[in-house]
Design an enzyme around this catalytic site. Sequence first.
Site, PDB file in Angstrom:
ATOM      1  N   LYS A 265       4.485   1.004   8.973  1.00 27.72           N
ATOM      2  CA  LYS A 265       4.618   2.259   8.234  1.00 27.72           C
ATOM      3  C   LYS A 265       3.949   3.395   8.990  1.00 27.72           C
ATOM      4  O   LYS A 265       4.438   4.509   8.990  1.00 27.72           O
ATOM      5  CB  LYS A 265       3.972   2.112   6.856  1.00 27.72           C
ATOM      6  CG  LYS A 265       4.886   1.431   5.856  1.00 27.72           C
ATOM      7  CD  LYS A 265       4.212   1.326   4.502  1.00 27.72           C
ATOM      8  CE  LYS A 265       3.241   0.181   4.472  1.00 27.72           C
ATOM      9  NZ  LYS A 265       2.533  -0.037   3.262  1.00 27.72           N
TER      10      LYS A 265
ATOM     11  N   ARG B 277       5.282 -12.539   9.799  1.00 29.65           N
ATOM     12  CA  ARG B 277       5.919 -11.235   9.592  1.00 29.65           C
ATOM     13  C   ARG B 277       7.324 -11.267  10.136  1.00 29.65           C
ATOM     14  O   ARG B 277       7.622 -12.008  11.060  1.00 29.65           O
ATOM     15  CB  ARG B 277       5.189 -10.151  10.397  1.00 29.65           C
ATOM     16  CG  ARG B 277       3.845  -9.791   9.923  1.00 29.65           C
ATOM     17  CD  ARG B 277       3.260  -8.754  10.873  1.00 29.65           C
ATOM     18  NE  ARG B 277       3.685  -7.402  10.519  1.00 29.65           N
ATOM     19  CZ  ARG B 277       3.086  -6.658   9.597  1.00 29.65           C
ATOM     20  NH1 ARG B 277       2.051  -7.128   8.950  1.00 29.65           N
ATOM     21  NH2 ARG B 277       3.503  -5.441   9.335  1.00 29.65           N
TER      22      ARG B 277
ATOM     23  N   GLU C 126       0.872  -1.160   0.000  1.00 29.57           N
ATOM     24  CA  GLU C 126       0.000   0.000   0.000  1.00 29.57           C
ATOM     25  C   GLU C 126       0.920   1.223   0.000  1.00 29.57           C
ATOM     26  O   GLU C 126       1.805   1.315   0.854  1.00 29.57           O
ATOM     27  CB  GLU C 126      -0.885   0.001   1.260  1.00 29.57           C
ATOM     28  CG  GLU C 126      -1.815   1.179   1.238  1.00 29.57           C
ATOM     29  CD  GLU C 126      -2.696   1.307   2.479  1.00 29.57           C
ATOM     30  OE1 GLU C 126      -2.659   0.422   3.350  1.00 29.57           O
ATOM     31  OE2 GLU C 126      -3.394   2.337   2.556  1.00 29.57           O
TER      32      GLU C 126
END
Length: 558
Positions: A275, A265, A38
């Site tokens: 982020k 992750r 994204e």
Amino acid sequence: MNNSDSTNSNENFLEQIIKNDLDNGFDNTKLRFRFPPEPNGYLHIGHAKSICLNFGLGKLFSAPVNLRFDDTNPEKENIEYINSIKEDIKWLGFNWDLECYASDYFDKLYDWAIHLIKTDKAYVDFQDQETISKQRGIPTVPGEKSPYRERSVNENLDNFQKMKFGKYNPGDCVLRAKIDMGSPNMHMRDPVLYRIMNTSHHRTKGEWKIYPTYDWAHGQSDFIEQVSHSFCTLEFEVHRELYDWFLENIDQKNKLIPKQREFARLNLSYTIMSKRKLGELVDSGLVEGWDDPRMPTISGLRRRGIPPQAILNFCEKVGVAKRENIIDYALLDFCTREVLNKISYRLMVVFDPVELIITNYDENKSEVLLAENNPEDEKYGNREVSFSKNLLIEREDFKEEANRKFFRLALGKEVRLKNAYIIKGESIEKDNKGNIKKIFCSYDPKSKSGSGSPESLRKVKGTIHWVDKNNYEKISIDIYDRLFKIESPDENKSDDFKAQLNKNSLKTFENACGESNINNVEFDNYYQFQRKGYFKLDSRNSNKKFNRTVTLRDNTKF
Ligand code: ATP
Ligand code: MG
């Protein structure tokens, strides 16, 4: 073939899934993967793991990998992030096949939403977010149905079109899938597909007033691109049922149905992998920017001087796991040193200088000594280093009185000057505060390094670096420590993760002295300041500022 027969211990479980599919008749020319960021921030090293994984599978199976921007939330996304993401992936050495944008599929997604409404599988809900969440309830108890759930197809079509054409305001209503308010999987309890936003999108500008949610956009984008295997992180495991439901309920016309699978992750100690949080550090000025050398962003690591190969090796060593854990930052440092040792040009730099005078060296003489650029690789050649009676050495490399463990310079003790001669401490001069101002020593003229004389081969306990006081350059050096004081700031649930920042993570040496060859450093090269560590010329300051990438050694073994 039995699965265990074909299992190779170096193979990760995602490779095994693909091999299994191929064994079961899946056409290998139909393999396609994607990396789907994204564009709401810069990539971090967690993304590097996903990049290595997806592009790595692409290489392994000779299959194309798309770069897809998951740009469904214009409030947080912009073109700067898109450009930085592309730059970072290229810098890591990967090439994508198609450059795709979820926003290019807005029309198709809209058509599919209409299809869901027409098949009575979606409805417009006029309740607010809070009410909708409350009605969802808890997994063990069925949720409450919305009063708008049973409205007619025509009413829903009409309202959805009104949403699209801006007849309603943000927050007035949403489009929801009609699935199962009793499902133990909360994501199946009539998830939201569209919300109204009066925000201009960086690509579609003002064309849309409604934007798809992640869940609605992601699987369908995979489907449009005919991605065969869609790998994402573990938190999406609970979304998989919904991913599959959407694909079953759109009109798909005999095409390949993508398969979502999940992996753990990457978490790295003493830093954060989000982020949003990294962006907060940038916005509040607590770091210099997304590329601050203390940041775990790819741009930060690059600016700090970590070569791409070190990041690739690190991701390889971390591997692909099904369960989350925290990887020790020291592993990244280890991979960095391993690569830098082989590719760094050596230089001598004194950080905290004190004057050294060689009493028996002719005042009018100066010499040019030869030094290896890289003892690990003779292809790097030699450099010339000037030497004279007056030198500068590191203040901490001298002690008036040394104990037996101090192998550097002391009064009455011998030490080798790197690439030069053996010297012996004779006397010192102090200023009126008692600080050492000058160190006097004698040298052995026959002990010149590389001369081949018996004296040159004589072993002394220590070697120290130095620079010629008549020929050096002043440089500034930034030394970095961990960004956070605690090992797992990400697990700190309070939003005040910023309170855990290490306030002493940056130390600057303004007046370091480098040998004159420092004038020739090139931005694309990597350097070792001998005995000090690995350093990189800073990309934002042409004015001879260096960043310390990593120290020379650490005792952690991997
Ligand atoms: P963030 O919370 O940092 O924004 P994200 O998951 O929202 O992370 P995306 O841009 O959606 O970021 O991620 C792109 C891809 O990278 C996704 O497939 C995601 O699963 C993967 N990814 C993100 N963070 C990590 C991580 N720490 N380790 C491995 N893969 C990750
Ligand atoms: Mg995300």
